[in-house]
Design a protein around this motif. Structure first.
Motif, PDB file in Angstrom:
ATOM      1  N   UNK A   1      -2.530  -3.837  15.417  1.00 13.57           N
ATOM      2  CA  UNK A   1      -2.898  -2.913  14.344  1.00 13.57           C
ATOM      3  C   UNK A   1      -1.693  -2.181  13.769  1.00 13.57           C
ATOM      4  N   UNK A   2      -0.517  -2.336  14.367  1.00 13.82           N
ATOM      5  CA  UNK A   2       0.617  -1.507  13.958  1.00 13.82           C
ATOM      6  C   UNK A   2       1.217  -1.932  12.619  1.00 13.82           C
ATOM      7  N   UNK A   3       1.615  -3.200  12.419  1.00 18.70           N
ATOM      8  CA  UNK A   3       2.247  -3.529  11.138  1.00 18.70           C
ATOM      9  C   UNK A   3       1.217  -3.714  10.030  1.00 18.70           C
ATOM     10  N   UNK A   4       1.479  -3.175   8.840  1.00 16.23           N
ATOM     11  CA  UNK A   4       0.616  -3.474   7.694  1.00 16.23           C
ATOM     12  C   UNK A   4       0.847  -4.901   7.223  1.00 16.23           C
ATOM     13  N   UNK A   5      -0.148  -5.435   6.525  1.00 11.46           N
ATOM     14  CA  UNK A   5      -0.090  -6.816   6.037  1.00 11.46           C
ATOM     15  C   UNK A   5      -0.606  -6.861   4.599  1.00 11.46           C
ATOM     16  N   UNK A   6      -0.406  -7.982   3.907  1.00 15.53           N
ATOM     17  CA  UNK A   6      -0.965  -8.075   2.548  1.00 15.53           C
ATOM     18  C   UNK A   6      -2.469  -7.851   2.492  1.00 15.53           C
ATOM     19  N   UNK A   7      -3.195  -8.185   3.583  1.00 18.36           N
ATOM     20  CA  UNK A   7      -4.641  -7.960   3.608  1.00 18.36           C
ATOM     21  C   UNK A   7      -4.995  -6.560   4.090  1.00 18.36           C
ATOM     22  N   UNK A   8      -4.029  -5.650   4.118  1.00 16.38           N
ATOM     23  CA  UNK A   8      -4.278  -4.263   4.490  1.00 16.38           C
ATOM     24  C   UNK A   8      -3.883  -3.993   5.920  1.00 16.38           C
TER      25      UNK A   8
ATOM     26  N   UNK B   1       6.482   4.101   1.239  1.00 15.03           N
ATOM     27  CA  UNK B   1       5.199   4.459   1.836  1.00 15.03           C
ATOM     28  C   UNK B   1       5.378   4.899   3.281  1.00 15.03           C
ATOM     29  N   UNK B   2       5.991   4.029   4.080  1.00  6.87           N
ATOM     30  CA  UNK B   2       6.280   4.357   5.479  1.00  6.87           C
ATOM     31  C   UNK B   2       7.417   3.471   5.980  1.00  6.87           C
ATOM     32  N   UNK B   3       8.184   4.002   6.953  1.00  8.58           N
ATOM     33  CA  UNK B   3       9.347   3.270   7.499  1.00  8.58           C
ATOM     34  C   UNK B   3       9.245   3.105   9.012  1.00  8.58           C
ATOM     35  N   UNK B   4       8.035   3.278   9.577  1.00 16.64           N
ATOM     36  CA  UNK B   4       7.942   3.426  11.031  1.00 16.64           C
ATOM     37  C   UNK B   4       6.966   2.459  11.701  1.00 16.64           C
ATOM     38  N   UNK B   5       6.447   1.492  10.979  1.00 10.72           N
ATOM     39  CA  UNK B   5       5.395   0.632  11.529  1.00 10.72           C
ATOM     40  C   UNK B   5       5.850  -0.802  11.748  1.00 10.72           C
ATOM     41  N   UNK B   6       7.109  -0.979  12.161  1.00 13.17           N
ATOM     42  CA  UNK B   6       7.679  -2.305  12.405  1.00 13.17           C
ATOM     43  C   UNK B   6       7.880  -3.057  11.096  1.00 13.17           C
ATOM     44  N   UNK B   7       6.855  -3.127  10.270  1.00 14.84           N
ATOM     45  CA  UNK B   7       6.954  -3.645   8.914  1.00 14.84           C
ATOM     46  C   UNK B   7       6.969  -2.466   7.956  1.00 14.84           C
ATOM     47  N   UNK B   8       7.951  -2.432   7.066  1.00 18.20           N
ATOM     48  CA  UNK B   8       8.156  -1.298   6.163  1.00 18.20           C
ATOM     49  C   UNK B   8       7.198  -1.404   4.978  1.00 18.20           C
ATOM     50  N   UNK B   9       6.793  -0.260   4.439  1.00 17.41           N
ATOM     51  CA  UNK B   9       5.922  -0.245   3.264  1.00 17.41           C
ATOM     52  C   UNK B   9       6.542   0.503   2.107  1.00 17.41           C
ATOM     53  N   UNK B  10       6.268   0.025   0.901  1.00 20.97           N
ATOM     54  CA  UNK B  10       6.686   0.706  -0.330  1.00 20.97           C
ATOM     55  C   UNK B  10       5.561   0.576  -1.339  1.00 20.97           C
ATOM     56  N   UNK B  11       5.525   1.466  -2.309  1.00 29.77           N
ATOM     57  CA  UNK B  11       4.548   1.305  -3.375  1.00 29.77           C
ATOM     58  C   UNK B  11       5.146   1.673  -4.723  1.00 29.77           C
ATOM     59  N   UNK B  12       4.694   0.931  -5.734  1.00 31.39           N
ATOM     60  CA  UNK B  12       5.075   1.193  -7.122  1.00 31.39           C
ATOM     61  C   UNK B  12       3.938   1.934  -7.792  1.00 31.39           C
ATOM     62  N   UNK B  13       4.282   2.887  -8.663  1.00 39.42           N
ATOM     63  CA  UNK B  13       3.295   3.801  -9.243  1.00 39.42           C
ATOM     64  C   UNK B  13       3.394   3.750 -10.766  1.00 39.42           C
ATOM     65  N   UNK B  14       2.291   3.458 -11.424  1.00 35.82           N
ATOM     66  CA  UNK B  14       2.191   3.508 -12.883  1.00 35.82           C
ATOM     67  C   UNK B  14       1.133   4.542 -13.254  1.00 35.82           C
ATOM     68  N   UNK B  15       1.577   5.679 -13.773  1.00 35.76           N
ATOM     69  CA  UNK B  15       0.643   6.755 -14.116  1.00 35.76           C
ATOM     70  C   UNK B  15      -0.231   6.325 -15.283  1.00 35.76           C
ATOM     71  N   UNK B  16      -1.500   6.715 -15.218  1.00 33.25           N
ATOM     72  CA  UNK B  16      -2.401   6.444 -16.337  1.00 33.25           C
ATOM     73  C   UNK B  16      -1.854   7.103 -17.601  1.00 33.25           C
ATOM     74  N   UNK B  17      -1.778   6.347 -18.659  1.00 36.60           N
ATOM     75  CA  UNK B  17      -1.283   6.886 -19.922  1.00 36.60           C
ATOM     76  C   UNK B  17       0.216   6.849 -20.056  1.00 36.60           C
ATOM     77  N   UNK B  18       0.936   6.372 -19.039  1.00 31.91           N
ATOM     78  CA  UNK B  18       2.394   6.332 -19.145  1.00 31.91           C
ATOM     79  C   UNK B  18       2.845   5.347 -20.222  1.00 31.91           C
ATOM     80  N   UNK B  19       2.088   4.275 -20.416  1.00 32.18           N
ATOM     81  CA  UNK B  19       2.324   3.316 -21.497  1.00 32.18           C
ATOM     82  C   UNK B  19       1.070   3.291 -22.349  1.00 32.18           C
ATOM     83  N   UNK B  20       1.212   3.524 -23.634  1.00 30.85           N
ATOM     84  CA  UNK B  20       0.043   3.614 -24.516  1.00 30.85           C
ATOM     85  C   UNK B  20       0.164   2.610 -25.659  1.00 30.85           C
TER      86      UNK B  20
END
Length: 309
Positions: free
Chosen positions: A161-168, A290-309
């Protein structure tokens, strides 16, 4: 239809596996209300002392990972489709714990806290005022979310359960609060979704390895299956943004996985070419760890609603 799952002998498990039989099968559109233990299977508040002396639920086994509740099968879900998980409500219990230092790990060694006993912050949580207070008098605003939301890989056997995966799994993304919707690629027929690892509050990175780890008195999730929104990794829609999540052996790997999904999302949303998506993302998309401590590192990209109109 509404269903309820409580932690118990039939519902608690500490690993992912496509071989686990579902404890509940729901239809698309159904809602499940869970109660969950904290990640350590705690039977009650932990005030400090040797970690092995923490009071544990009777279902705990020494080789368990996070205490998960499930798995839930979604009727008609097939590998290759997209599971939509709407987070309707998350209510923490009245206590939680943060531990830091005192065990060997790459991040603790860099902080210089890998030796000694470490520290325990025992938190009193107020789920009405959404405030937490530790034994030293420090207070923080609560922003509860579930650290583990996911399904097993298709390969047979037990998966940590420790490392995140593409399926969550152990995504530890603090943006997945009530009101958000998580989209995951389904790896196995039925989905076999499990949830656990409640966090009352956490910073991006989860730099000490734990957040305010706490039981949840209520986690209400609504499930659906989609054919119109294919994804290759976790994608989320929050009240103010689209998020695409990446995981990998390094921060670079995680970032570029998140960005690959984000560029696809930008193309889909605005009907533009891949180079145009890169140009727009360079102007409007933020990248966060996202996190750096679960054996597999996580990152996320953020696109705010309305940032591109």
């Amino acid at each position: 239809m509404r269903h309820t799952l409580e932690p118990g002998d039939d519902t608690l498990h500490g690993h992912f596996s496509p071989d686990l039989a579902p404890v509940l099968t729901v239809d698309p559109g159904d809602t499940v209300t869970y109660r969950t233990l904290d990640c350590w299977w705690s039977a009650g508040p932990y005030q400090g002392g040797p970690h092995r002396d923490r009071p544990r639920a009777p279902q705990y086994q020494p080789d368990c990972g996070h205490a998960l509740t499930g798995p839930v099968a979604v009727r008609g879900a097939r590998a290759g489709q997209t599971l939509e998980v709407r987070v309707d409500a998350i209510v923490p219990a009245t206590w939680g714990t943060t531990v830091a230092g005192g065990w060997p790990s790459a991040f603790n060694e860099r902080y210089g806290v890998d030796e000694g006993e470490g520290v325990v912050h025992a938190w009193e949580l107020d789920p009405v005022r959404m405030v937490g207070r530790n034994q030293h008098g420090h207070t923080v605003t609560l922003r509860p979310f579930m650290g583990v939301l996911g399904m097993p890989p298709a390969e047979p056997g037990r998966h940590s359960t420790i490392p995140p995966r593409p399926c969550g799994g152990n995504l530890d993304c603090k943006e997945l609060t009530a009101g958000s919707t998580l989209l995951l690629p389904i790896p196995v027929d039925g989905a076999l979704f499990s949830v656990g690892d409640g966090h009352a509050a956490q910073g991006d990175g989860e730099i000490g390895g734990t957040a305010i780890e706490c039981p949840m008195d209520e986690v209400r999730l609504t499930f659906d299956v989609r054919d119109d929104f294919p994804v290759t990794g976790p994608v989320a829609r929050t009240a103010d943004a689209w998020l695409t999540l990446g995981v990998g052996a390094t921060v670079d790997d995680a970032v570029f996985m998140a960005l690959d999904s984000m560029l696809t999302l930008v193309q889909r949303s605005y009907g533009v070419s891949r180079p145009d998506a890169v140009a727009l993302a360079s102007v409007a998309v933020d990248v966060r760890v996202t996190q750096i401590v679960n054996q597999t590192v996580g990152a996320h990209a953020v696109l705010r609603h309305g940032a591109v109109r």
